[in-house]
Design a protein around this motif. Structure first.
Motif, PDB file in Angstrom:
ATOM      1  N   LEU A 131       0.833  -1.213   0.000  1.00  0.00           N
ATOM      2  CA  LEU A 131       0.000   0.000   0.000  1.00  0.00           C
ATOM      3  C   LEU A 131       0.862   1.256   0.000  1.00  0.00           C
ATOM      4  CD1 LEU A 131      -2.902  -0.902   2.450  1.00  0.00           C
ATOM      5  CD2 LEU A 131      -3.092  -0.399   0.019  1.00  0.00           C
ATOM      6  N   LEU A 132       1.905   1.256   0.793  1.00  0.00           N
ATOM      7  CA  LEU A 132       2.815   2.408   0.830  1.00  0.00           C
ATOM      8  C   LEU A 132       3.545   2.588  -0.494  1.00  0.00           C
ATOM      9  CD1 LEU A 132       4.282   2.068   4.438  1.00  0.00           C
ATOM     10  CD2 LEU A 132       2.653   3.775   3.608  1.00  0.00           C
ATOM     11  N   ALA A 133       3.970   1.484  -1.101  1.00  0.00           N
ATOM     12  CA  ALA A 133       4.636   1.559  -2.410  1.00  0.00           C
ATOM     13  C   ALA A 133       3.679   2.121  -3.450  1.00  0.00           C
ATOM     14  CB  ALA A 133       5.149   0.186  -2.831  1.00  0.00           C
ATOM     15  N   GLY A 134       2.427   1.687  -3.421  1.00  0.00           N
ATOM     16  CA  GLY A 134       1.428   2.206  -4.348  1.00  0.00           C
ATOM     17  C   GLY A 134       1.164   3.687  -4.138  1.00  0.00           C
ATOM     18  N   ALA A 135       1.081   4.089  -2.883  1.00  0.00           N
ATOM     19  CA  ALA A 135       0.860   5.505  -2.576  1.00  0.00           C
ATOM     20  C   ALA A 135       2.040   6.363  -3.051  1.00  0.00           C
ATOM     21  CB  ALA A 135       0.637   5.692  -1.075  1.00  0.00           C
ATOM     22  N   MET A 136       3.246   5.857  -2.870  1.00  0.00           N
ATOM     23  CA  MET A 136       4.423   6.599  -3.330  1.00  0.00           C
ATOM     24  C   MET A 136       4.454   6.674  -4.857  1.00  0.00           C
ATOM     25  SD  MET A 136       7.314   5.360  -0.617  1.00  0.00           S
ATOM     26  CE  MET A 136       8.602   6.189  -1.488  1.00  0.00           C
TER      27      MET A 136
ATOM     28  N   ALA B  31       1.815   6.584  -6.891  1.00  0.00           N
ATOM     29  CA  ALA B  31       0.768   7.530  -7.285  1.00  0.00           C
ATOM     30  C   ALA B  31       1.216   8.961  -7.015  1.00  0.00           C
ATOM     31  CB  ALA B  31      -0.525   7.212  -6.524  1.00  0.00           C
ATOM     32  N   GLY B  32       1.797   9.175  -5.855  1.00  0.00           N
ATOM     33  CA  GLY B  32       2.270  10.517  -5.499  1.00  0.00           C
ATOM     34  C   GLY B  32       3.376  11.011  -6.407  1.00  0.00           C
ATOM     35  N   SER B  33       4.242  10.116  -6.857  1.00  0.00           N
ATOM     36  CA  SER B  33       5.338  10.543  -7.734  1.00  0.00           C
ATOM     37  C   SER B  33       4.807  11.084  -9.053  1.00  0.00           C
ATOM     38  CB  SER B  33       6.318   9.391  -7.987  1.00  0.00           C
ATOM     39  OG  SER B  33       5.750   8.406  -8.818  1.00  0.00           O
ATOM     40  N   ALA B  34       3.753  10.480  -9.586  1.00  0.00           N
ATOM     41  CA  ALA B  34       3.166  10.969 -10.838  1.00  0.00           C
ATOM     42  C   ALA B  34       2.493  12.316 -10.630  1.00  0.00           C
ATOM     43  CB  ALA B  34       2.172   9.965 -11.395  1.00  0.00           C
ATOM     44  N   VAL B  35       1.831  12.482  -9.495  1.00  0.00           N
ATOM     45  CA  VAL B  35       1.176  13.763  -9.198  1.00  0.00           C
ATOM     46  C   VAL B  35       2.219  14.864  -9.065  1.00  0.00           C
ATOM     47  CG1 VAL B  35      -0.197  15.022  -7.494  1.00  0.00           C
ATOM     48  CG2 VAL B  35      -0.856  12.709  -8.153  1.00  0.00           C
TER      49      VAL B  35
ATOM     50  N   MET C 282       4.409   3.811 -16.365  1.00  0.00           N
ATOM     51  CA  MET C 282       5.467   2.889 -15.951  1.00  0.00           C
ATOM     52  C   MET C 282       5.631   2.768 -14.432  1.00  0.00           C
ATOM     53  SD  MET C 282       6.544   1.605 -18.580  1.00  0.00           S
ATOM     54  CE  MET C 282       6.318   1.820 -20.308  1.00  0.00           C
ATOM     55  N   VAL C 283       5.160   3.760 -13.689  1.00  0.00           N
ATOM     56  CA  VAL C 283       5.312   3.717 -12.235  1.00  0.00           C
ATOM     57  C   VAL C 283       3.949   3.578 -11.551  1.00  0.00           C
ATOM     58  CG1 VAL C 283       6.207   4.915 -10.203  1.00  0.00           C
ATOM     59  CG2 VAL C 283       7.428   5.100 -12.371  1.00  0.00           C
TER      60      VAL C 283
ATOM     61  N   PHE D 214      -0.037   1.146  -8.576  1.00  0.00           N
ATOM     62  CA  PHE D 214      -1.215   1.719  -7.929  1.00  0.00           C
ATOM     63  C   PHE D 214      -2.483   1.614  -8.773  1.00  0.00           C
ATOM     64  CE2 PHE D 214      -4.002   5.442  -7.616  1.00  0.00           C
ATOM     65  CZ  PHE D 214      -4.533   5.211  -6.352  1.00  0.00           C
ATOM     66  N   ALA D 215      -2.485   2.226  -9.938  1.00  0.00           N
ATOM     67  CA  ALA D 215      -3.721   2.451 -10.686  1.00  0.00           C
ATOM     68  C   ALA D 215      -4.439   1.161 -11.083  1.00  0.00           C
ATOM     69  CB  ALA D 215      -3.443   3.306 -11.920  1.00  0.00           C
ATOM     70  N   ARG D 216      -3.712   0.156 -11.505  1.00  0.00           N
ATOM     71  CA  ARG D 216      -4.376  -1.088 -11.913  1.00  0.00           C
ATOM     72  C   ARG D 216      -5.057  -1.761 -10.730  1.00  0.00           C
ATOM     73  NH1 ARG D 216       0.707  -2.644 -15.395  1.00  0.00           N
ATOM     74  NH2 ARG D 216       0.330  -1.252 -17.172  1.00  0.00           N
TER      75      ARG D 216
END
Length: 128
Positions: free
Chosen positions: A20-25, A27-31, A65-66, A71-73
């Motif tokens: 979950l933390l990896a997914g949040a990071m 998602a946050g990196s793209a934002v 790619m990230v 996260f998104a899938r």
């Protein structure tokens, strides 16, 4: 690391939290990349060789790619995906069911209340 530092039981118990933390990071990196490299996107015309187009392609690479695999899938069809798309600039009404992260130039996308975007659909906002 958890298994090596503690044991496999701890690693199994905390594995979901780590993901979950990896997914949040991710998602946050793209934002962050979107707002730092491109900012708010407005309707207009840009030559293919312009800095804007290439910066926007870098942001798209972050998303595909990230954020997509991490996260998104996994967040497809959940409120988390809608919140992330809103953070990228999309205007999404309450009750919207969104099964796609493909909203290029999210600032130009407006999904009305209770709308549906099916899995794998691209809400296309540009034409080269």
């Amino acid at each position: 690391w958890l298994a090596a530092a503690y044991n496999y039981g701890i690693a199994a118990a905390l594995g979901g939290v780590v993901m979950l933390l990896a997914g949040a990071m991710a998602a946050g990196s793209a934002v962050v990349a979107k707002w730092v490299l491109v900012g708010r996107i407005r309707a207009g015309e840009h030559p293919l060789w312009s800095s804007f187009i290439w910066r926007n392609e870098v942001v798209d690479t972050f998303i595909e790619m990230v954020s997509a695999p991490w996260f998104a899938r996994a967040a497809t069809g959940t409120p988390a995906l809608v919140w992330w798309l809103r953070a990228l600039g999309a205007r999404i009404g309450r009750g919207t069911w969104c099964e796609s992260y493909w909203l290029p130039e999210a600032d130009l996308v407006s999904l009305g209340r209770n709308s549906t975007v099916n899995r794998g659909c691209v809400v296309q906002t540009h034409l080269f």
